[in-house]
Design a protein around this motif. Structure first.
Motif, PDB file in Angstrom:
ATOM      1  N   GLU A 115       0.821  -1.209   0.000  1.00  0.00           N
ATOM      2  CA  GLU A 115       0.000   0.000   0.000  1.00  0.00           C
ATOM      3  C   GLU A 115       0.857   1.263   0.000  1.00  0.00           C
ATOM      4  OE1 GLU A 115      -3.034   0.175   2.963  1.00  0.00           O
ATOM      5  OE2 GLU A 115      -3.573  -1.936   2.741  1.00  0.00           O
ATOM      6  N   THR A 116       1.827   1.323   0.894  1.00  0.00           N
ATOM      7  CA  THR A 116       2.678   2.506   0.984  1.00  0.00           C
ATOM      8  C   THR A 116       3.704   2.482  -0.142  1.00  0.00           C
ATOM      9  OG1 THR A 116       2.429   2.447   3.387  1.00  0.00           O
ATOM     10  CG2 THR A 116       4.180   3.845   2.490  1.00  0.00           C
ATOM     11  N   ALA A 117       3.810   3.589  -0.852  1.00  0.00           N
ATOM     12  CA  ALA A 117       4.700   3.661  -2.013  1.00  0.00           C
ATOM     13  C   ALA A 117       6.153   3.457  -1.610  1.00  0.00           C
ATOM     14  CB  ALA A 117       4.539   5.009  -2.715  1.00  0.00           C
ATOM     15  N   LEU A 118       6.884   2.745  -2.468  1.00  0.00           N
ATOM     16  CA  LEU A 118       8.319   2.570  -2.287  1.00  0.00           C
ATOM     17  C   LEU A 118       9.074   3.708  -2.981  1.00  0.00           C
ATOM     18  CD1 LEU A 118       8.697  -1.255  -3.028  1.00  0.00           C
ATOM     19  CD2 LEU A 118       8.330  -0.141  -0.824  1.00  0.00           C
ATOM     20  N   HIS A 119      10.332   3.869  -2.613  1.00  0.00           N
ATOM     21  CA  HIS A 119      11.176   4.850  -3.286  1.00  0.00           C
ATOM     22  C   HIS A 119      11.348   4.466  -4.754  1.00  0.00           C
ATOM     23  CE1 HIS A 119      12.642   7.544  -0.192  1.00  0.00           C
ATOM     24  NE2 HIS A 119      12.918   6.522   0.610  1.00  0.00           N
ATOM     25  N   PRO A 120      11.424   5.449  -5.634  1.00  0.00           N
ATOM     26  CA  PRO A 120      11.876   5.169  -6.997  1.00  0.00           C
ATOM     27  C   PRO A 120      13.374   4.916  -6.987  1.00  0.00           C
ATOM     28  CG  PRO A 120      11.654   7.528  -6.698  1.00  0.00           C
ATOM     29  CD  PRO A 120      11.170   6.891  -5.408  1.00  0.00           C
ATOM     30  N   CYS A 121      13.892   4.407  -8.085  1.00  0.00           N
ATOM     31  CA  CYS A 121      15.331   4.166  -8.162  1.00  0.00           C
ATOM     32  C   CYS A 121      15.797   4.348  -9.595  1.00  0.00           C
ATOM     33  CB  CYS A 121      15.665   2.746  -7.671  1.00  0.00           C
ATOM     34  SG  CYS A 121      17.438   2.398  -7.553  1.00  0.00           S
ATOM     35  N   SER A 122      16.603   5.362  -9.827  1.00  0.00           N
ATOM     36  CA  SER A 122      17.147   5.603 -11.155  1.00  0.00           C
ATOM     37  C   SER A 122      18.329   4.682 -11.412  1.00  0.00           C
ATOM     38  CB  SER A 122      17.611   7.058 -11.271  1.00  0.00           C
ATOM     39  OG  SER A 122      18.719   7.295 -10.421  1.00  0.00           O
TER      40      SER A 122
END
Length: 328
Positions: A115-122
């Motif tokens: 449910e809680t968004a994860l960090h993006p990762c470039s």
């Protein structure tokens, strides 16, 4: 009980060390795989394969030498680490990646799996080695677990917050043991109501065994203490375990500035509450250790090992703030 073979990638320091012990207690024949840069704490009771987990051939060699039924990955800090491990160990009965609550990118209370968004990762973050990208890398490694599970790998992720307990080389919790044990005064930033989820290291290890027994491939599981003490309550718990009850002195931004300090200089302080929902793991039968027992074991270890002093403000800065507050 089982007599299956378990391979722990890492295994000689903190979470891995306790995980090895928990797996052995559960009946696994345990082998650790690491570079051998730290002492092997288990002697002949636990086998060891030497190698670098970032060398694909070394991972394959460990797989072939052990033929593990299950694998626990304690030292995967880059998405590629997990992607390669899920390829090398694609046929095992269970692969558990030790992720982190830092993988969550949204500030919510509590933070829930799925449910809680994860960090993006470039692409740049995925190979960076600084603390600033730690959460991004753990989040992307979690996504590697999910992708691997979609193709049939029995891979799972375990997300702890800050971990405390014996053999903690980070010394974040140990700082407070050092400051409380035998002291007359202890400086606490803010009003002591700062809230940050922690988890006892043996409970992380027990969670790993729980996932290998009853976890679902492709799932992530939060792990954390059942009860969340505030920072002030942690200081009280440490004081009880130490048998030392110093005067707790609270300091705000202005007072801390007298020692060139900020709230964030103090270990375990976090401006926004960090709380993980552990319902999913508890549903599998996992429970955490009572704080009194966990803190007592931590205090005993800190007293035996000593505190290196690399975490938190230096004593002189704290003393300046304490002295100023005493005259106010």
């Amino acid at each position: 009980m089982t007599d299956a073979d378990a391979l722990v990638i890492g295994g000689s320091r903190f979470i891995g060390r306790h995980t090895v012990a928990a797996l052995a207690d559960a009946g696994y024949d345990v082998t650790i795989f690491n570079r051998g840069t730290h002492d092997h704490p288990f002697g002949s009771a636990v086998d060891r394969v030497e190698g670098d987990r970032r060398e694909d051939d070394d991972l394959r060699r460990a797989r072939d030498a052990v033929d593990p039924a299950v694998v626990v990955d304690c030292v995967a800090y880059y998405p590629r680490d997990v992607r390669v491990a899920c390829e090398v160990f694609a046929d095992v009965e269970g692969y558990v990646f030790i992720s982190s609550g830092a993988a969550y990118g949204a500030e919510r209370v509590p933070k829930r799996e799925g449910e809680t968004a994860l960090h993006p990762c470039s692409d740049e973050q995925a190979t960076d080695d600084t603390w600033e990208t730690y959460g991004n890398r753990k989040a992307e490694a979690d996504r590697e677990v999910f992708v691997a599970a979609e193709r049939g790998v029995n891979a799972m992720s375990l997300r702890p917050p800050i971990v405390y307990g014996p053999h903690d080389y980070t010394e974040r919790f140990d700082y407070w043991v050092d400051r409380v044990d035998g002291a007359d005064r202890v400086l606490v930033p803010g009003d002591g109501t700062n809230l940050r989820h922690l988890v006892y290291v043996e409970d992380v290890a027990d969670a790993v065994v729980t996932l290998l027994d009853r976890g679902e491939p492709g799932e992530a599981y939060n792990v954390g203490d059942d009860h969340l003490p505030t920072l002030g309550e942690w200081v009280d718990l440490v004081a009880d375990a130490c048998g030392s009850h110093p005067t707790v002195v609270h300091a705000g931004e202005r007072e801390l500035a007298a020692g060139d300090l900020t709230h964030e200089d103090f270990p375990l302080y976090r401006p926004y509450p960090h709380v993980l929902d552990t319902t999913k793991l508890r549903t599998l039968g996992w429970r955490s250790t009572a704080h009194e027992e966990a803190v007592a074991a931590t205090v005993e270890h800190v007293r035996e090992r000593g505190f290196e002093g690399d975490r938190g403000p230096d004593r002189e800065a704290e003393a300046r703030v304490l002295d100023i507050l005493e005259t106010m």
